[in-house]
Design a protein around this motif. Structure first.
Motif, PDB file in Angstrom:
ATOM      1  N   ALA A  35      -3.701  17.187  -1.116  1.00  0.00           N
ATOM      2  CA  ALA A  35      -3.905  16.554  -2.420  1.00  0.00           C
ATOM      3  C   ALA A  35      -4.393  17.562  -3.445  1.00  0.00           C
ATOM      4  O   ALA A  35      -3.913  17.594  -4.589  1.00  0.00           O
ATOM      5  CB  ALA A  35      -4.905  15.407  -2.287  1.00  0.00           C
ATOM      6  N   LEU A  92       2.303   1.679  -3.441  1.00  0.00           N
ATOM      7  CA  LEU A  92       1.269   2.123  -4.376  1.00  0.00           C
ATOM      8  C   LEU A  92       0.937   3.596  -4.160  1.00  0.00           C
ATOM      9  O   LEU A  92       0.771   4.365  -5.121  1.00  0.00           O
ATOM     10  CB  LEU A  92       0.012   1.264  -4.196  1.00  0.00           C
ATOM     11  N   GLY A  93       0.838   3.994  -2.884  1.00  0.00           N
ATOM     12  CA  GLY A  93       0.549   5.399  -2.595  1.00  0.00           C
ATOM     13  C   GLY A  93       1.648   6.325  -3.062  1.00  0.00           C
ATOM     14  O   GLY A  93       1.383   7.388  -3.631  1.00  0.00           O
ATOM     15  N   GLY A 131       0.785  11.547  -9.718  1.00  0.00           N
ATOM     16  CA  GLY A 131      -0.106  12.708  -9.687  1.00  0.00           C
ATOM     17  C   GLY A 131       0.662  14.010  -9.781  1.00  0.00           C
ATOM     18  O   GLY A 131       0.270  14.932 -10.513  1.00  0.00           O
ATOM     19  N   ALA A 163      -4.374   6.624   0.018  1.00  0.00           N
ATOM     20  CA  ALA A 163      -3.639   5.381   0.231  1.00  0.00           C
ATOM     21  C   ALA A 163      -2.517   5.553   1.256  1.00  0.00           C
ATOM     22  O   ALA A 163      -2.197   4.629   2.013  1.00  0.00           O
ATOM     23  CB  ALA A 163      -3.064   4.887  -1.102  1.00  0.00           C
ATOM     24  N   LEU A 164      -1.926   6.745   1.312  1.00  0.00           N
ATOM     25  CA  LEU A 164      -0.845   7.023   2.252  1.00  0.00           C
ATOM     26  C   LEU A 164      -1.344   7.540   3.598  1.00  0.00           C
ATOM     27  O   LEU A 164      -0.527   7.878   4.468  1.00  0.00           O
ATOM     28  CB  LEU A 164       0.117   8.055   1.646  1.00  0.00           C
ATOM     29  N   ALA A 183      -4.055   8.866  -4.138  1.00  0.00           N
ATOM     30  CA  ALA A 183      -2.713   8.543  -3.633  1.00  0.00           C
ATOM     31  C   ALA A 183      -2.556   8.985  -2.182  1.00  0.00           C
ATOM     32  O   ALA A 183      -2.025   8.236  -1.348  1.00  0.00           O
ATOM     33  CB  ALA A 183      -1.657   9.212  -4.511  1.00  0.00           C
ATOM     34  N   GLY A 220       1.566   6.522  -6.799  1.00  0.00           N
ATOM     35  CA  GLY A 220       0.434   7.352  -7.216  1.00  0.00           C
ATOM     36  C   GLY A 220       0.673   8.828  -6.967  1.00  0.00           C
ATOM     37  O   GLY A 220       0.342   9.670  -7.807  1.00  0.00           O
ATOM     38  N   LEU A 221       1.273   9.154  -5.809  1.00  0.00           N
ATOM     39  CA  LEU A 221       1.549  10.566  -5.515  1.00  0.00           C
ATOM     40  C   LEU A 221       2.581  11.130  -6.482  1.00  0.00           C
ATOM     41  O   LEU A 221       2.437  12.260  -6.970  1.00  0.00           O
ATOM     42  CB  LEU A 221       2.039  10.698  -4.074  1.00  0.00           C
ATOM     43  N   VAL A 229      -6.015  11.361  -9.339  1.00  0.00           N
ATOM     44  CA  VAL A 229      -4.812  10.602  -8.965  1.00  0.00           C
ATOM     45  C   VAL A 229      -4.199  11.076  -7.656  1.00  0.00           C
ATOM     46  O   VAL A 229      -3.972  10.267  -6.741  1.00  0.00           O
ATOM     47  CB  VAL A 229      -3.788  10.648 -10.118  1.00  0.00           C
ATOM     48  N   PRO A 230      -3.897  12.377  -7.459  1.00  0.00           N
ATOM     49  CA  PRO A 230      -3.294  12.780  -6.178  1.00  0.00           C
ATOM     50  C   PRO A 230      -4.204  12.529  -4.979  1.00  0.00           C
ATOM     51  O   PRO A 230      -3.729  12.187  -3.893  1.00  0.00           O
ATOM     52  CB  PRO A 230      -3.027  14.280  -6.374  1.00  0.00           C
ATOM     53  N   ARG A 234       0.828  -1.205   0.000  1.00  0.00           N
ATOM     54  CA  ARG A 234       0.000   0.000   0.000  1.00  0.00           C
ATOM     55  C   ARG A 234       0.859   1.250   0.000  1.00  0.00           C
ATOM     56  O   ARG A 234       0.559   2.225  -0.709  1.00  0.00           O
ATOM     57  CB  ARG A 234      -0.917  -0.013   1.210  1.00  0.00           C
TER      58      ARG A 234
END
Length: 822
Positions: A766, A394-395, A402, A436-437, A433, A398-399, A429-430, A391
């Motif tokens: 974000a 992935l975060g 983004g 997720a974080l 992300a 993604g960040l 996307v951001p 996770r």
């Protein structure tokens, strides 16, 4: 393990209820959007209107012209020219024929509904019948629908060819629901509109077909609807629907997947004590994983089936929402039946629900199954605050993606912000992300937010702070829906309002003439009369179409604006790249840079009325998407009657130095009386432009925000109910420590507000990534880049999220307190 899974579902139904609710809503959302999208792609056959009582209709046609590959409202060269007199003569040899012309004709006091003019002889084929009076014979006589005017009354009619003109109403007809028509004599209609749009042929259909060449087509039966004006409106409305729904489905689907996966993983985390005890009594990691997967499969099957059924029921409310937001036409409806257009999206949504449930459970189950038996008791009593490496990776990816996308849009591809379809997805996307974080970020954010509260007396603030820090996974899970709601709302609404403000900032004329009411424009004759006022300068471009050879033997169409060169130089703010507007004359044009033409090129151009001329490229300019046009000499303004409606959309007005401003403006207003146009200032022009040019973009982004925010609101309430219902032990511990029921309730409310504050902080982080990219892109496109944050709308979304968070906390806590008191 299947038997254990069934027993767990029966005994722990409260924990799984939240997962079921989230998955049901996600599948229902995807099902409804998919079914509506498929129905829009396969619209029902509409009956003919204007020629419902005609045996056959001849329309101009070009076999190489596919209307789906061209901009809406653009006619093919054959349709722009209309039917030739030679063809009309040939068809007349088969029997009686009736010519139809459709053109702009608006009663000056006819309201905001768009009206259309026709010759009287064609009225009978549309089902019109005289109620009072007679048919028009002279050039100054008309027939109107009853209720518009009375027989014998003198009225002002606005047309593109003449501007305002006086006509006498000699008859009225029964109104119809598909158009609002004004009927003229055949000779007057020919004078006002030189193009022949259609020909009703009453002779034998086969003989008519034999005489019609490839430049025309013969329509019979249901195909006659293609000759209706509302057929183009239907296509435009459905085109908007088909463009918007995939964006809504992508954004809403991604949000739903994240919420469902997060909810299911949180449900497994809540049961870590049970999993740890199973490991203690000898269950292997493989058996734990099989049990959790079996639970996910059972929950997924149940919830997906319920969600699919709910989604089918929700297609009607969704269709009503699209119609209310002017995205879909009023006649649009979805028929639920056993057809591929319904079964395919239903099956895809159900399958997606099953996959999301399994994926959401597998990740958490893998982690729980790795607990060693000797660590089972410790794992059963203490929460693991570590974040799974998958996770976290992935975060972070993604960040980074983004942030990279925002930089790429802001620096290399600023035009992306003008395309709602692509830009709306990039904004997601951001936000996802950061969500997720969230377990990694909760600790620092909680410490920062609660630092000022350390000075407060009493243990309440410390308890709330430590509860959030000790259970960071729970805090992150409950904050995720609020984060998504506020982050997406802030990003979408800020992008919409900032783009509109940047477009408005480019309007530079101090005054403008704009159409009144809902009219599409006003006559060039009106602008000519205004230009005769001493000291007044007017630039009134007429919208037309030009056709250029594309190198494959076909013609590529582009919008054109016919305007005097000196008026263009005086009123425009074009960013000229090559050449100069000073070189424009009656044999040259200015074109958009992206068209690939060079200054000095002599381009063979076909005009809408069929003429072919050679024009020299005097200048090229940088144009935004959707704003690239060819600026043509004013002598081609008459081609606008063939290409579109021959109207001026808006005219720029300025005053010569030394002109008496109040007197000149008063004379302009007097000239514009009863003309269908009005004088406005720059602010009024901005409002008018906003109402037309920004409507579709705002509708797309705001409707997407509505769908996503509504789902997130339900997710907030669901997640908080799910998390708080599992904290009966905390309620008991607080009570044993001496806290009164009121203090217990205050503790949980304060914790819910802290979770909301954490989520809003992460949402701002974000959205900040998105806003930085947006600001850079707008600066490149417009020079000035005002970032407009709709604080009122975002504040309302935040307040609603906080209210739902508190409600989702208070309800289960109050229930637990009542049971304890009993």
């Amino acid at each position: 393990m299947l038997r254990i899974a069934l027993g767990t579902l029966r005994l722990r139904w409260v924990s799984f209820l939240g997962t079921v609710v989230a998955l049901v809503l996600a599948v229902a959302q995807l099902t409804a959007l998919g079914v509506v999208l498929m129905s829009a792609a396969e619209p029902p056959q509409r009956p003919p209107h204007r020629f419902a009582h005609a045996p056959a209709v001849v329309l101009p046609a070009d076999p190489r012209w596919d209307s789906a590959q061209h901009d809406l409202g653009v006619r093919s060269p054959a349709a722009a020219r209309g039917l030739s007199s030679r063809l009309i003569g040939d068809v007349s040899a088969t029997g009686t024929t009736v010519v139809d012309r459709a053109f702009y004709a608006q009663l000056a006091d006819g309201g905001t509904k768009k009206q259309v003019g026709h010759p009287w002889p064609v009225a009978e084929f549309g089902g019109y019948a005289l109620r009072h009076g007679r048919a028009p014979r002279a050039g100054n006589e008309i027939v109107v629908p009853s209720g518009r005017a009375r027989t014998g009354e003198s009225v002002t009619v606005l047309t593109a060819a003449d501007g305002p003109g006086r006509y006498t109403v000699v008859g009225t007809v029964t109104p119809v629901g598909w158009e609002d028509a004004v009927f003229f004599s055949a000779a007057e209609a020919e004078r006002l509109s030189p193009r022949v749009d259609a020909l009703v042929a009453l002779g034998p259909v086969e003989r008519v077909r034999a005489l019609v060449p490839d430049t025309a087509e013969v329509l019979t039966g249901a195909d006659r609807h293609r000759a209706d004006a509302d057929a183009a409106d239907d296509r435009e409305a459905l085109d908007n629907t088909l463009t918007l729904l995939p964006v809504m489905a992508a954004v809403a689907g991604t949000t739903a997947v994240f919420v469902v996966a997060s909810t299911f993983a949180f449900a497994v985390v809540q049961r870590r004590r049970e999993i740890a005890l199973l490991r203690t009594v000898g269950a292997t990691g493989r058996q734990v994983r099989r049990m959790v997967r079996a639970e996910a499969l059972l929950v997924g099957c149940l919830a997906s089936a319920l969600g699919g059924a709910l989604g089918l029921l929700g297609t009607r409310p969704l269709t009503g929402l699209l119609i209310a937001m002017d995205i879909a036409p009023p006649w649009f409806a979805v028929e639920i039946s056993a057809r591929p257009g319904v079964l395919a999206p239903l099956g895809a949504a159900v399958l997606a629900g099953l996959l999301v449930a399994l994926c959401g459970a597998v990740a958490a189950a893998r982690r729980a199954s790795r607990v060693r038996p000797v660590e089972a008791l410790r794992e059963g009593t203490a929460e693991d605050t570590a974040v799974p490496s998958g996770r976290a990776a992935l975060g972070l990816v993604g960040l980074a993606g983004g942030a990279g996308t925002a930089c790429w849009i802001g620096l290399a591809a600023p035009r992306t912000v003008l395309s709602p379809t692509a830009y709306v997805v990039s904004l997601l996307v951001p936000v996802v992300a950061i969500a997720a974080l969230a377990p990694l970020l909760v600790g620092p954010v909680v410490r920062v937010l609660t630092r000022p509260l350390r000075r407060l007396r009493g243990p309440a603030a410390l308890l709330v702070r430590q509860s959030a820090l000790t259970s960071r996974r729970r805090t992150a899970a409950t904050a995720a829906p609020v984060l998504l709601t506020v982050g997406l709302a802030l990003s979408l609404l800020t992008a919409t309002d900032s783009l509109g403000a940047a477009r408005d900032a480019g309007v530079g004329s101090p005054y403008a003439i704009v159409p009144e009411g809902g009219a599409p424009g006003f006559s060039p004759r009106v602008a000519e009369r205004v230009a005769r006022v001493t000291g007044v300068r007017v630039a009134a471009p007429v919208l037309t179409t030009v056709y250029f050879p594309d190198g494959d033997g076909r013609l590529a169409e582009n919008d054109g604006l016919a305007v005097a060169p000196e008026a263009l130089r005086r009123s425009t703010r074009l960013k000229v790249v090559h050449g100069s507007l000073d070189d424009l004359d009656e044999r040259s044009m200015a074109v958009a840079e992206q068209w690939g033409m060079e200054v000095g090129d002599r381009v063979r151009t076909r005009l809408a009325d069929g003429r072919e001329v050679t024009l020299r490229v005097a200048a090229t300019y940088a144009a935004l998407p959707g704003e690239d046009v060819a600026y043509l000499p004013e002598r081609f303004a008459g081609t606008g009657l063939f290409a579109r409606d021959g109207l001026v959309r808006r005219a720029a007005l300025s005053l010569a130095p030394g002109t008496d401003r109040p007197a000149a403006l008063a004379r302009v207003r007097a000239v514009l009386a009863d003309s269908g146009a009005r004088l406005t200032t720059r602010d009024g022009l901005v409002a008018a432009e906003a109402a037309q040019a920004r409507r579709l973009t705002e509708t797309r982004q705001r409707s997407t925000a509505v769908i996503v925010v509504l789902f997130c609101f339900v997710a907030i309430l669901n997640t908080l109910l799910m998390a708080t219902a599992d904290r009966r032990r905390d309620v008991t511990v607080l009570g044993l420590a001496g806290a009164t029921p009121r203090q217990v309730l205050h503790f949980f409310v304060a914790e819910a507000l802290l979770v909301t504050a954490v989520a809003v902080t992460l949402a701002l982080l974000a959205a900040g990534v998105n806003i930085l990219g947006l600001g850079a892109a707008l600066h490149q496109l417009f020079g000035t880049a005002p970032i407009v944050v709709p604080w009122a709308a975002v504040g309302a979304v935040t307040a609603a999220s906080a209210l739902l968070a508190v409600l989702g906390t208070v309800v289960p806590v109050a229930s637990a307190l009542r049971r304890r008191a009993a």
